[in-house]
Design an enzyme around this catalytic site. Structure first.
Site, PDB file in Angstrom:
ATOM      1  N   GLU A 103       0.657  -1.349  -0.011  1.00  0.00           N
ATOM      2  CA  GLU A 103       0.001   0.146   0.124  1.00  0.00           C
ATOM      3  C   GLU A 103       0.864   1.164  -0.188  1.00  0.00           C
ATOM      4  O   GLU A 103       0.640   2.214  -0.581  1.00  0.00           O
ATOM      5  CB  GLU A 103      -0.851  -0.026   1.014  1.00  0.00           C
ATOM      6  CG  GLU A 103      -2.031  -1.182   1.197  1.00  0.00           C
ATOM      7  CD  GLU A 103      -2.568  -1.025   2.277  1.00  0.00           C
ATOM      8  OE1 GLU A 103      -2.153  -1.314   3.345  1.00  0.00           O
ATOM      9  OE2 GLU A 103      -4.072  -0.907   2.087  1.00  0.00           O
ATOM     10  N   GLU A 123      -3.630  -9.356   3.888  1.00  0.00           N
ATOM     11  CA  GLU A 123      -4.341  -8.794   5.019  1.00  0.00           C
ATOM     12  C   GLU A 123      -5.678  -9.941   5.428  1.00  0.00           C
ATOM     13  O   GLU A 123      -5.852 -10.184   6.391  1.00  0.00           O
ATOM     14  CB  GLU A 123      -5.281  -7.449   4.767  1.00  0.00           C
ATOM     15  CG  GLU A 123      -4.178  -6.246   4.987  1.00  0.00           C
ATOM     16  CD  GLU A 123      -3.194  -5.994   3.989  1.00  0.00           C
ATOM     17  OE1 GLU A 123      -3.053  -6.818   2.825  1.00  0.00           O
ATOM     18  OE2 GLU A 123      -2.724  -5.052   3.858  1.00  0.00           O
TER      19      GLU A 123
HETATM   20  C1  LIG Z   1      -3.150  -1.047  10.767  1.00  0.00           C
HETATM   21  C2  LIG Z   1      -3.560  -2.611   9.826  1.00  0.00           C
HETATM   22  C3  LIG Z   1      -2.735  -2.661   8.858  1.00  0.00           C
HETATM   23  C4  LIG Z   1      -2.915  -3.693   8.137  1.00  0.00           C
HETATM   24  C5  LIG Z   1      -2.026  -3.977   6.773  1.00  0.00           C
HETATM   25  C6  LIG Z   1      -0.781  -5.180   7.051  1.00  0.00           C
HETATM   26  O1  LIG Z   1       0.199  -4.725   6.247  1.00  0.00           O
HETATM   27  S1  LIG Z   1      -1.338  -6.550   7.888  1.00  0.00           S
HETATM   28  C7  LIG Z   1       0.143  -7.399   7.523  1.00  0.00           C
HETATM   29  C8  LIG Z   1       0.495  -7.682   6.226  1.00  0.00           C
HETATM   30  N1  LIG Z   1       1.806  -8.575   5.946  1.00  0.00           N
HETATM   31  C9  LIG Z   1       1.894  -9.992   6.205  1.00  0.00           C
HETATM   32  O2  LIG Z   1       0.815 -10.616   6.394  1.00  0.00           O
HETATM   33  C10 LIG Z   1       3.105 -10.620   5.779  1.00  0.00           C
HETATM   34  C11 LIG Z   1       3.412 -11.664   6.760  1.00  0.00           C
HETATM   35  N2  LIG Z   1       4.824 -12.256   6.599  1.00  0.00           N
HETATM   36  C12 LIG Z   1       5.205 -12.865   5.561  1.00  0.00           C
HETATM   37  O3  LIG Z   1       4.464 -13.493   4.994  1.00  0.00           O
HETATM   38  C13 LIG Z   1       6.516 -13.390   5.666  1.00  0.00           C
HETATM   39  O4  LIG Z   1       7.090 -13.393   6.917  1.00  0.00           O
HETATM   40  C14 LIG Z   1       7.353 -12.743   4.761  1.00  0.00           C
HETATM   41  C15 LIG Z   1       7.575 -11.343   4.729  1.00  0.00           C
HETATM   42  C16 LIG Z   1       7.196 -13.167   3.362  1.00  0.00           C
HETATM   43  C17 LIG Z   1       8.867 -13.240   4.963  1.00  0.00           C
HETATM   44  O5  LIG Z   1       8.957 -14.555   4.789  1.00  0.00           O
HETATM   45  P1  LIG Z   1      10.157 -15.572   5.588  1.00  0.00           P
HETATM   46  O6  LIG Z   1       9.786 -16.960   5.331  1.00  0.00           O
HETATM   47  O7  LIG Z   1      11.402 -14.904   4.877  1.00  0.00           O
HETATM   48  O8  LIG Z   1      10.224 -15.080   6.997  1.00  0.00           O
HETATM   49  P2  LIG Z   1       9.193 -15.553   8.289  1.00  0.00           P
HETATM   50  O9  LIG Z   1       8.115 -15.715   7.770  1.00  0.00           O
HETATM   51  O10 LIG Z   1       9.782 -16.783   8.978  1.00  0.00           O
HETATM   52  O11 LIG Z   1       9.336 -14.145   9.059  1.00  0.00           O
HETATM   53  C18 LIG Z   1      10.450 -13.985   9.642  1.00  0.00           C
HETATM   54  C19 LIG Z   1      10.251 -13.316  11.402  1.00  0.00           C
HETATM   55  O12 LIG Z   1       9.509 -11.976  10.953  1.00  0.00           O
HETATM   56  C20 LIG Z   1       8.199 -12.066  11.596  1.00  0.00           C
HETATM   57  N3  LIG Z   1       7.343 -11.193  10.620  1.00  0.00           N
HETATM   58  C21 LIG Z   1       7.018 -11.522   9.468  1.00  0.00           C
HETATM   59  N4  LIG Z   1       6.281 -10.686   9.001  1.00  0.00           N
HETATM   60  C22 LIG Z   1       5.717  -9.689  10.129  1.00  0.00           C
HETATM   61  C23 LIG Z   1       5.138  -8.652  10.246  1.00  0.00           C
HETATM   62  N5  LIG Z   1       4.268  -8.092   9.485  1.00  0.00           N
HETATM   63  N6  LIG Z   1       4.781  -8.112  11.520  1.00  0.00           N
HETATM   64  C24 LIG Z   1       5.730  -8.613  12.683  1.00  0.00           C
HETATM   65  N7  LIG Z   1       6.492  -9.865  12.467  1.00  0.00           N
HETATM   66  C25 LIG Z   1       6.474 -10.295  11.239  1.00  0.00           C
HETATM   67  C26 LIG Z   1       7.828 -13.446  11.470  1.00  0.00           C
HETATM   68  O13 LIG Z   1       7.036 -13.907  12.774  1.00  0.00           O
HETATM   69  C27 LIG Z   1       9.166 -14.065  11.953  1.00  0.00           C
HETATM   70  O14 LIG Z   1       9.398 -13.824  13.167  1.00  0.00           O
HETATM   71  P3  LIG Z   1       9.928 -15.063  14.139  1.00  0.00           P
HETATM   72  O15 LIG Z   1      10.189 -14.565  15.478  1.00  0.00           O
HETATM   73  O16 LIG Z   1      11.222 -15.619  13.538  1.00  0.00           O
HETATM   74  O17 LIG Z   1       8.752 -15.887  14.294  1.00  0.00           O
END
Ligand SMILES: CC/C=C/CC(=O)SCCNC(=O)CCNC(=O)[C@H](O)C(C)(C)COP(=O)(O)OP(=O)(O)OC[C@H]1O[C@@H](n2cnc3c(N)ncnc32)[C@H](O)[C@@H]1OP(=O)(O)O
Length: 684
Positions: A103, A123
């Protein structure tokens, strides 16, 4: 945080910095606001580029902030300010640009993406919608149909050259939205976010931008505070948490080193063995596939090649046919790193295979069993090195289903568990480490669930009524349709093995008491008639022909149930959906608490991910243990007590001591349960 620098004299470069995925935390949003302001007010800066550090643009909003009092600048005005800037702002996208990250890019005036970049609005998978203008800007950029697809599924896509895009020109908007809404409602199985996504995009297509933004905000406000959003966000973290496994003896994921597996063997090429062979070959491993019966081996070879070819066509890659060598001689597995036994579910046969493997395989080979319920430790005792034995319980079809239960026995080494968990991950599975007990976690909890469904039939329900209640709850299939699909003979064989199923049961109460507890022989009686489900064309439902998947209500079954009730002096009563859900789900959840109490699962997340990925539990309800926490532990306890008083001969309905203990300690939130469990264990 966001780093600011000036490059090539006139370009303001803003780099998002928040490892590991540059999520838009309060600090990052503040950083963007500050650095954009700085770039716009610097007369030397003619244009601005926004990128992310470490090869990833942005993983979206920081999901960890969702349950908190969110502070810092809001996304919507921040993105508005970028769009309104009087200097061109470009999003340079490498890696993922997801959710709020995409976005943000949509608010920029231009977007340039690396050919390997992944763009998406996930989302909906978190129970939300893209409410930072995503539902309003994306349809304007790529057209309504493509935007609907991205927003309602949450699936990311690769960056593509614009010339490859179809030109979006929907002729009849109303028909388009009605069609999409129907499709989305069907596949959502009660999830509200996909429906809200369609409503928001409809606003983009039919209303001016400002009104569309208002509608987006309104819909998001409803979703944001919904239980479904909490459940889906819980699943996001739980899915990752289960990879950080631990065993009761203190062994853990971060202190146990897996051994690399290059060459594996599968013993037994029935349905499960074939799927496992495909999954291993698709991961890039060399596989020796062993089946001692010549005809079965030939059939399996053909079936496996077909599965690999179809899979490769779908993914646009070459089929991994050359990764597999077939043999009818078990000696062929002598030099592999790991063996997965997948022969018929019979302890005698499996024991024999393990004895053979122990003498054939080179020292150090991991020996795994795909048993779905048998004692892994007993199999380990057939070998010289029980520490190398673990269960790898795949779910059918094994090359498709995401769940893998890695079952450790009391003698399994941490390295064996780590190796199986790592192999599962490589195969794209959600692997959950669990302890050894009959049925492990998934099938052990299924027993009380199915038992209640049988009892409900005795008391007056029909398979249709029970299935409808469970499907309306969100399961893709109710218990009886599922039983017809997997085959009634599977459970019959297990019950016979347990000494429960006896042919020709007499009438009356004694026929329905086995081993001192209430028992329903209904499933056995159907099997005695050769009604094994879809494969025989008759089970709890009827089918046009054997193998058909379209279940139809069966008048024979209804009169059979009436006859059965009359024979046993049972009077049918009216049963409603709520009773079906209460009894089936709370009995299953109660067993989940017993599993935690017994230390078979390390935490509620393990149980929940097993049910979400292996048993069709609706993700938007978070898994059985999360569901219990949402319903309220006090209410679960009260309902179980109520039903146990009504059915004192059903031990599965007796609330277990961990549930009592949790309620007595004030029903703490789910992430605090481990503390209560630890205390309970330390007192034992
Ligand atoms: C105000 C409301 C607004 C809403 C709009 C939004 O943006 S909602 C969020 C939308 N985003 C997502 O759903 C993305 C989620 N993440 C992923 O799909 C994947 O993590 C990735 C970005 C494609 C990366 O994948 P990869 O396999 O490389 O890593 P991991 O999935 O293992 O992630 C690594 C650690 O990062 C943490 N994490 C990932 N994304 C987020 C996030 N958006 N917020 C917070 N933390 C995130 C994930 O939990 C892993 O942490 P660990 O501690 O290792 O578990």
């Amino acid at each position: 945080m966001a780093k600011y620098s000036r490059v090539s004299e006139s370009v303001g470069l803003i780099t998002l910095q928040n490892p590991p995925v540059n999520a838009l935390s309060a600090a990052v949003r503040q950083g963007i606001v500050d650095t954009v302001e700085r770039a716009l007010s610097d007369p030397k800066v003619k244009s601005v580029v926004i990128c992310g550090q470490n090869g990833i643009f942005c993983g979206g909003a920081d999901i960890k902030e969702f349950g908190t009092n969110m502070s810092g600048p809001l996304l919507v005005p921040m993105i508005h300010a970028i769009e309104a800037a009087n200097k061109p702002v470009v999003a340079a996208i490498e890696g993922s640009a997801l959710g709020g990250g995409l976005e943000l890019a949509l608010g920029c005036h231009y977007r340039i993406a690396h050919s390997k970049a992944r763009l998406g609005l996930p989302e909906v998978t978190l129970g939300l919608l893209p409410a930072a203008g995503g539902t309003q800007r994306l349809p304007r950029l790529i057209g309504v149909p493509a935007a609907l697809d991205l927003i309602t599924t949450g699936k990311p896509l690769d960056a593509r050259r614009i010339s490859t895009y179809p030109c979006p020109r929907p002729s009849d908007l109303d028909a388009l939205f009605e069609g999409v809404m129907e499709k989305v409602r069907q596949s959502a199985r009660g999830a509200i976010a996909p429906v809200a996504c369609v409503q928001a995009v409809r606003a983009a297509a039919t209303q001016p931008y400002t009104q569309g933004m208002e509608r987006e905000k309104e819909l998001m406000a409803t979703l944001f505070t919904s239980g479904q959003a909490r459940a889906l966000q819980y699943c996001f973290f739980a899915q990752r948490a289960v990879s950080r496994w631990s065993m009761p003896n203190g062994a853990r994921w971060d202190t146990s080193k897996p051994r690399p597996v290059h060459k594996a063997a599968v013993i037994g090429l029935g349905t499960m063995g074939r799927g496992i062979t495909v999954a291993l070959a698709q991961t890039g491993l060399s596989v020796i596939a062993v089946e001692t019966q010549e005809k079965q081996l030939m059939d399996a070879k053909q079936a496996v090649s077909g599965m690999l070819e179809r899979g490769a066509r779908r993914r646009g890659v070459a089929p991994a046919l050359d990764k597999i060598s077939y043999s009818h001689d078990i000696q062929a597995v002598a030099d592999v790193d790991l063996v997965i036994e997948a022969v018929f579910e019979d302890m005698g046969l499996k024991k024999k295979v393990f004895q053979q493997l122990a003498s054939i395989c080179r020292p150090g080979t991991f020996l795994c069993t795909n048993t779905s319920a048998l004692d892994v430790d007993h199999l380990a005792s057939q070998t010289h090195n029980p520490e190398l034995v673990v269960g790898m319980h795949f779910f059918a079809p094994a090359h498709v289903m995401k769940l893998l239960e890695v079952v450790y026995g009391p003698r399994s080494s941490p390295q064996a568990v780590a190796t199986a968990m790592q192999l599962g991950k490589k195969m794209g599975k959600v692997s959950v480490a669990v302890g050894n007990c009959p049925g492990f976690v998934g099938n052990r909890m299924l027993k009380p669930y199915m038992e209640q469904a049988f009892f409900l039939l005795e008391e007056g329900a029909t398979p249709e009524l029970v299935d409808r209640a469970l499907e309306e709850f969100g399961f893709p299939m109710g218990v009886f349709r599922m039983s017809d699909l997997s085959g009634l003979d599977v459970g019959w064989r297990v019950r016979k093995g347990d000494g429960l199923a006896e042919p020709g049961a007499p009438s009356g109460q004694p026929a329905r008491i086995r081993q001192g507890r209430r028992y329903s022989p209904l499933g056995d009686l159907l099997c005695e008639q050769g009604r094994f489900g879809q494969k025989t064309g008759q089970g709890w439902y009827q089918y046009n022909k054997p193998g058909s998947q379209v279940a139809r209500s069966d008048p024979w079954l209804h009169s059979f149930l009436e006859g059965y009730r009359a024979q046993h002096g049972l009077v049918a009563r009216r049963i409603d959906n709520q009773e079906v859900l209460d009894r089936c789900l709370y009995a299953l959840i109660n067993e989940g608490f017993r599993i935690l109490e017994d230390g078979i699962a390390a935490g509620p997340e393990d149980i929940d991910m097993i049910y979400v990925f292996g048993y069709g539990w609706p993700r938007h309800r978070g898994g059985p243990m999360f569901y219990a926490s949402m319903v309220g532990l006090g209410k679960v306890l009260e309902r179980l007590e109520h039903y146990h008083q009504a059915h004192p001969d059903v031990p599965y309905l007796k609330p277990c001591s961990l549930l009592w203990r949790l309620v007595a300690s004030g029903s703490p939130p789910l992430h605090k349960w481990r503390e209560v469990i630890r205390k309970l264990h330390s007192q034992l």
